[in-house]
Write a protein that holds these residues in place. Sequence first.
Motif, mmCIF file in Angstrom:
data_model
loop_
_atom_site.group_PDB
_atom_site.id
_atom_site.type_symbol
_atom_site.label_atom_id
_atom_site.label_comp_id
_atom_site.label_asym_id
_atom_site.label_seq_id
_atom_site.Cartn_x
_atom_site.Cartn_y
_atom_site.Cartn_z
ATOM 1 N N LEU A 1 0.904 -1.409 0.087
ATOM 2 C CA LEU A 1 0.231 -0.118 0.159
ATOM 3 C C LEU A 1 0.953 0.928 0.358
ATOM 4 N N ALA A 2 2.076 1.212 0.654
ATOM 5 C CA ALA A 2 3.245 2.462 0.758
ATOM 6 C C ALA A 2 3.862 2.643 -0.631
ATOM 7 N N TYR A 3 4.168 1.549 -0.935
ATOM 8 C CA TYR A 3 4.485 1.529 -2.423
ATOM 9 C C TYR A 3 3.270 2.582 -3.484
ATOM 10 N N ALA A 4 2.225 1.752 -3.251
ATOM 11 C CA ALA A 4 1.269 2.420 -4.348
ATOM 12 C C ALA A 4 0.801 3.718 -4.151
ATOM 13 N N LEU A 5 1.146 4.398 -3.064
ATOM 14 C CA LEU A 5 0.791 5.970 -2.704
ATOM 15 C C LEU A 5 2.063 6.438 -2.787
ATOM 16 N N TRP A 6 3.394 6.107 -1.924
ATOM 17 C CA TRP A 6 4.332 7.016 -2.569
ATOM 18 C C TRP A 6 5.332 6.203 -3.776
ATOM 19 N N GLY A 7 5.441 5.547 -4.131
ATOM 20 C CA GLY A 7 6.209 4.812 -5.192
ATOM 21 C C GLY A 7 6.796 5.434 -6.564
ATOM 22 N N SER A 8 6.400 6.834 -6.097
ATOM 23 C CA SER A 8 6.333 6.814 -7.208
ATOM 24 C C SER A 8 8.052 7.588 -7.631
ATOM 25 N N GLY A 9 8.471 8.010 -6.684
ATOM 26 C CA GLY A 9 10.387 8.384 -6.252
ATOM 27 C C GLY A 9 11.552 7.905 -6.297
ATOM 28 N N ILE A 10 10.917 6.373 -6.447
ATOM 29 C CA ILE A 10 11.359 4.919 -5.805
ATOM 30 C C ILE A 10 12.202 5.151 -7.146
ATOM 31 N N PRO A 11 13.737 4.825 -7.173
ATOM 32 C CA PRO A 11 14.326 4.801 -8.513
ATOM 33 C C PRO A 11 13.913 3.020 -8.872
ATOM 34 N N LEU A 12 13.954 2.806 -10.266
ATOM 35 C CA LEU A 12 14.179 1.488 -10.668
ATOM 36 C C LEU A 12 12.185 1.123 -10.779
ATOM 37 N N PHE A 13 11.875 1.637 -9.838
ATOM 38 C CA PHE A 13 10.667 0.912 -9.504
ATOM 39 C C PHE A 13 9.375 1.634 -9.331
ATOM 40 N N SER A 14 9.767 2.730 -9.986
ATOM 41 C CA SER A 14 8.466 4.374 -10.096
ATOM 42 C C SER A 14 7.445 4.236 -10.743
ATOM 43 N N HIS A 15 6.020 4.517 -10.495
ATOM 44 C CA HIS A 15 5.620 4.103 -11.073
ATOM 45 C C HIS A 15 4.604 5.923 -10.912
ATOM 46 N N ARG A 16 3.306 5.873 -11.814
ATOM 47 C CA ARG A 16 3.090 6.928 -12.138
ATOM 48 C C ARG A 16 1.933 7.899 -10.329
ATOM 49 N N GLY A 17 2.024 6.708 -9.616
ATOM 50 C CA GLY A 17 1.397 7.236 -7.852
ATOM 51 C C GLY A 17 0.046 7.190 -8.100
ATOM 52 N N PHE A 18 -0.870 7.332 -7.114
ATOM 53 C CA PHE A 18 -2.227 6.810 -7.162
ATOM 54 C C PHE A 18 -2.725 7.439 -5.326
ATOM 55 N N SER A 19 -3.822 7.800 -5.657
ATOM 56 C CA SER A 19 -4.260 8.398 -4.528
ATOM 57 C C SER A 19 -5.181 7.477 -3.556
ATOM 58 N N TRP A 20 -5.314 7.912 -2.291
ATOM 59 C CA TRP A 20 -5.828 6.840 -1.687
ATOM 60 C C TRP A 20 -7.026 6.567 -2.279
ATOM 61 N N SER A 21 -7.881 7.541 -2.401
ATOM 62 C CA SER A 21 -9.251 7.287 -2.866
ATOM 63 C C SER A 21 -9.546 6.625 -4.380
ATOM 64 N N ILE A 22 -8.389 6.520 -5.197
ATOM 65 C CA ILE A 22 -8.076 5.548 -6.049
ATOM 66 C C ILE A 22 -7.667 4.013 -5.697
ATOM 67 N N LEU A 23 -6.998 4.245 -4.801
ATOM 68 C CA LEU A 23 -6.631 2.694 -4.669
ATOM 69 C C LEU A 23 -7.069 2.184 -3.589
ATOM 70 N N SER A 24 -7.872 2.342 -2.731
ATOM 71 C CA SER A 24 -9.026 1.978 -1.616
ATOM 72 C C SER A 24 -9.727 1.410 -2.787
ATOM 73 N N SER A 25 -10.498 2.277 -3.555
ATOM 74 C CA SER A 25 -12.290 1.467 -4.716
ATOM 75 C C SER A 25 -11.198 0.481 -5.592
ATOM 76 N N ASP A 26 -10.202 0.288 -6.038
ATOM 77 C CA ASP A 26 -9.735 -0.306 -7.032
ATOM 78 C C ASP A 26 -9.272 -1.800 -6.192
#
Length: 657
Positions: free
Chosen positions: A160-185
């Motif tokens: 969950l932490a990675y989905a919320l704040w992982g956009s800045g992690i080198p090699l494993f970065s993603h576009r980032g998700f808000s809690w509302s999008i993450l929880s509903s998905d």
Amino acid sequence: MAKTIDQVDAQASAEAILEKYDRESNYRRNLGLWTWVVTFIAVALTVFHLYTSYFGTLQTQIQGAVHLGTALGLIFLLYPIKSGLHRKQTGVPWYDVLLAFTSVFVCYYNVFQYEELLKRTVFGYTSLDIIVASLGVLLVLEATRRCVGMPIVIVAALALAYALWGSGIPLFSHRGFSWSILSSDLYFKTDGIFGVPIRVSSTFIFLFLFFGVMLTKTGIGKYFNDLAFALTGRFTGGPAKAAVAASALQGMISGSSIANTVGSGSFTIPMMKKAGYKPEFAAAAEASASTGGQLMPPVMGAAAFIMAEYTGIPYSEIMIYALIPAILYFTGVFLGVHFESKKQGIFGLPADQLPKMKELLIKQGYLLLPLIMIIYTLLSGRTPMRAALIGIAVAFLVSFFSKETRFNLAGVIDALEQGARAALPVIAACASAGIIVGVVVLTGLGAKVAGGIITLADNVLILTLFYTMIACIILGMGLPTTANYIVTATIAAPALISMDVPVMAVHLFVFYFGIVADITPPVCLAAYAGAGIAKANPFKTGINATRLAIAAFIIPYMFVYNPALVLVDYTPSSLVLALISAFVGMVGISSAVMGFLIRRARLWERISLFIAGLCLIDPHFILDIIGYGTIAIMFFIQSRRPVDVEASNSVGQSYGM
């Protein structure tokens, strides 16, 4: 009377060990007035699954919501907020009642709002939807913490932490998700909590767990122990070999390596110690065999059903593909026990101390009918759900063959309740695993991890296998079997699939190494449980269990390099050659690790035997010649050496080969 007291003490000790190492056993014993509520809800949950298995399941989301919501309600009523409170509390605290009813509400929200939620996947979710989804995610994690333990909750929280704040992690970065999008998905779509794990749990797994409860009620556990001692008790290392055989049989229907270790170990470990084995070895033999029970068809710790969904291979076929590797695993454990027994001079039990095979088969052979029927039904092409239902019905009928196991109304109610209780940790683990899977799908983490492993291994298969093995052991530490497989298959398997390794070999590879985490130090919970019964050093027990189960670390490499072992691209001749190579290779490695072949092995002999065993992993003519030749030479050299003084003096007495 003394015997009765001993039995009570042994049972109390086993329960204490289960509570210490198995979070599932920390449930409230004294529910007070809530006893009837829990019984009613648990019986209703089991009846629901029996009804839907016969008349047809509901819509996937609705079936899963009823399944998970009812289970979460039971978990909060049964499992206290803190380990250890279950024996001190009477009744259920108000806050757990509130959590139980909230859990039911947020899950059943999916049932009552089903049509509306389908529309909202397109037009957007409401504020109430987001609140319900948020509560659902948090309640799943809390329920899992209570009845399964922290390891899987930590992995899910990191996801969950990675989905919320992982956009800045080198090699494993993603576009980032808000809690509302993450929880509903995660909560309303079919790639999260109500994804494949809960879908399979709400159909196949629950029924097979109930089938295991029904078998236990018929007394099949004791029958398996007697059968194992009748088969192996008279040979070298008879008590330990019988423990291995009994755990293999019980593991076919058990969903937990820890519970299996304590259940059969309460009987087998004291017997092994009495025969002359050191406590650490006795506990390790039971733990390694009980852990291997999760690899043995037909149930395979219930993970086989999820494997069928992930791979698209029918469950009846997976059961066949997994059989040879499972047999090889137990062959490896048998070899380890045999070599250690020879080295210590521990032989078999006298015939008058062993059950009679003929009597067991004639008088109690009917106890095998449920297992025979379930395997026959699966192999005949029927669905696992129908096979489980038939197995349950046959187990019920078989119970009437004996006065001690015959069901009355109270017995039926108790069996229905125990069926639901047995499923609670698995349901919670599958729901939390769904969170991990949902994050992996949402962020593309699986592909990133696969790419990282392949890059690290520089596209070399053996290195990719090694790094994947390490990842699976780490991911599998402390996780129950089903969640273990879900996590390893989601995160680690893509690396091997991208290298064109056969799908069946890949999924069994990650499954094996996830499972052996239970006996691999430092987090080897099955070994720790066995050590508790044996009053042994836990870490030394883990080391001994790893030595005994060395086959589990070798066999997966064998069937990746030689897929004939999982019945992929094989001919009868190639399969026979693969089996011979696997067996001889395990003889080399096991004898090297245990330090005995036909005599005590010297250091250079152990190194030679280990290298020879490794040579037989990859089917290559030159390597095969080196492997076979070296082991043959070791046999010849040791046969010319005088018999070891230590091995010639039996700890007990010799009653068999």
